[in-house]
Design an enzyme around this catalytic site. Sequence first.
Site, PDB file in Angstrom:
ATOM      1  N   LYS A 274       0.838  -1.197   0.000  1.00 52.06           N
ATOM      2  CA  LYS A 274       0.000   0.000   0.000  1.00 52.06           C
ATOM      3  C   LYS A 274       0.879   1.256   0.000  1.00 52.06           C
ATOM      4  O   LYS A 274       2.022   1.204   0.483  1.00 52.06           O
ATOM      5  CB  LYS A 274      -0.838   0.030   1.284  1.00 52.06           C
ATOM      6  CG  LYS A 274      -2.039  -0.874   1.267  1.00 52.06           C
ATOM      7  CD  LYS A 274      -2.875  -0.666   2.525  1.00 52.06           C
ATOM      8  CE  LYS A 274      -4.040  -1.614   2.569  1.00 52.06           C
ATOM      9  NZ  LYS A 274      -5.034  -1.392   1.515  1.00 52.06           N
ATOM     10  N   ARG A 348     -10.642 -11.053   1.593  1.00 59.97           N
ATOM     11  CA  ARG A 348     -11.531 -12.059   0.985  1.00 59.97           C
ATOM     12  C   ARG A 348     -10.904 -13.451   1.034  1.00 59.97           C
ATOM     13  O   ARG A 348     -11.615 -14.440   1.068  1.00 59.97           O
ATOM     14  CB  ARG A 348     -11.871 -11.626  -0.450  1.00 59.97           C
ATOM     15  CG  ARG A 348     -10.679 -11.509  -1.344  1.00 59.97           C
ATOM     16  CD  ARG A 348     -10.974 -10.686  -2.595  1.00 59.97           C
ATOM     17  NE  ARG A 348     -11.043  -9.254  -2.307  1.00 59.97           N
ATOM     18  CZ  ARG A 348     -11.340  -8.322  -3.213  1.00 59.97           C
ATOM     19  NH1 ARG A 348     -11.598  -8.662  -4.462  1.00 59.97           N
ATOM     20  NH2 ARG A 348     -11.380  -7.049  -2.869  1.00 59.97           N
TER      21      ARG A 348
END
Length: 495
Positions: A274, A348
């Site tokens: 990130k 996920r």
Amino acid sequence: MNLSCYDSNFFEIEDKAVVLFCYKAEKPSGDILQKIDILTDGAVSQMFESGEFDGSTNSSMMLHNVPEIAAGRLILAGLGDEKEADLDAIRRASGIVGKMILTHGLKSVSFYYDGSDTNPVVSAIVEGAILGSYRFLKYKTDDDKDKNDITAMSVVVPNKTKLKQAEVGMVRGEIIASAVTHCRDLVDTPGNDLYPESYADHAKQLAKELKFKCKVLGPAEIKKEKMMALEAVAVGSDHTARFVVLEYNGKEKGKPVVLVGKGVTFDAGGISLKPGLGMEEMKGDMTGSAVVLNVICAAARLKAKINLVGLMPLVENMPSGRATRPGDIIGSRAGYTIEVINTDAEGRLILADALDYADKFDPQAVIDIATLTGAAQFILGYAGAPFVGTSQKLNDNIRAASERSAERVWELPLWKDFSDLMKSSIADIKNTGGRPAGTLTASAFLKKFTKDWPWAHIDIAYCDVEKSGLPYVPKGASAFGVRLLVDLITHWKKV
Ligand code: BES
Ligand code: MN
Ligand code: ZN
């Protein structure tokens, strides 16, 4: 904090401050406020006329040494228009008062309430006051941190007949507020102190105190369970994964409702690192799991008549020489192969294995809650959380709980289009579907790992942190979802 309830005439309440709720009006209304107006030679009327205080929502006024009032200060707390005033108006007004007591260093306050619905209103008063005065001080060593903490709070009703209801409401309000504040503490705790192992130990400790079951799967057991998607996220970190299984039985029999919460104790993004700006916020990427843990704690303390399972997949998502690479194809507990396009779409992956594990419990419904996609910001902004679900009845239950708790969620569709975007040409599924509808492609990914039980997924990315501060949600971790899910499971309707 010492909480108590008793019955008394308003004027005889002895405390540092006494609170009177007021609806918005042109002039003081109600016997007590009108009497105070007379006692103060019309000072209250003047405030209402000038608009300095007129009972508007989120407004308040503190008056000292009001004649014939035993308490040192009178606080008027606005509820807004009487027609629109609901439980949340009470929560907000109490939140503002809680904050006020804290900043004025008064330490003690009494709320007076003589209206209807004593039980839920008292619960809302207690929730609002505790949550509005919440602070996270664990890491502050350089100031007198407990100096101003509120040490006592009372709710006073006019007569004995209302007292029983008030006591029940007070207990419920305290349990809900503690679940929220405890969740906020966990979310605010940084990744150097809260990592899968320490987090699982903490869950064990809580389960022991509140007498519900807690099993922790370590790396070896996770391997045995073939939770390869969970492992693929954990491998980049020096902190190994944990999988926490909580069980609360509030009923003799009946299939459980399974709650699943994303527990990424820090999300650096992995090899798909990130950007640095704002990365510190990713210590909060375990909010979903903290919500689940605290909802189960609240259920146990409330003795809720429902069977619950809580699943907390816990990992840290870090880049390293051992980390999963973009392009890697990994396995999963369900048996599907997953092409990892972006290692930052890790939530996920861990939820996929947890959802598959949920089937073990023959659930009547499964609900997962997760800070899953940055794209959620572009759906409802900071105003609420998008959710999807496979059962209209379950979705309706969630909407009803949302209305009662004032934690706003809104249903989105689970169209096949989103599943199509998740197709991989070389594996069974891939973990990202491109920029459009990012929240819904993520949902479609999760759906692949569910069975035919009713399932719902709530994306709390961005709702997990309050940026500017609301009456009972101070700046910082909001613990969004705790009040929603406690409401849901305590008003559970068969799905
Ligand atoms: N934890 C983040 C989502 C998130 C972002 C939560 C901002 C709260 C605030 C999640 O793991 C993530 O990184 N999602 C990616 C998915 C993308 C790579 C498909 C995202 O949303 O950018
Ligand atoms: Mn991520
Ligand atoms: Zn994440």
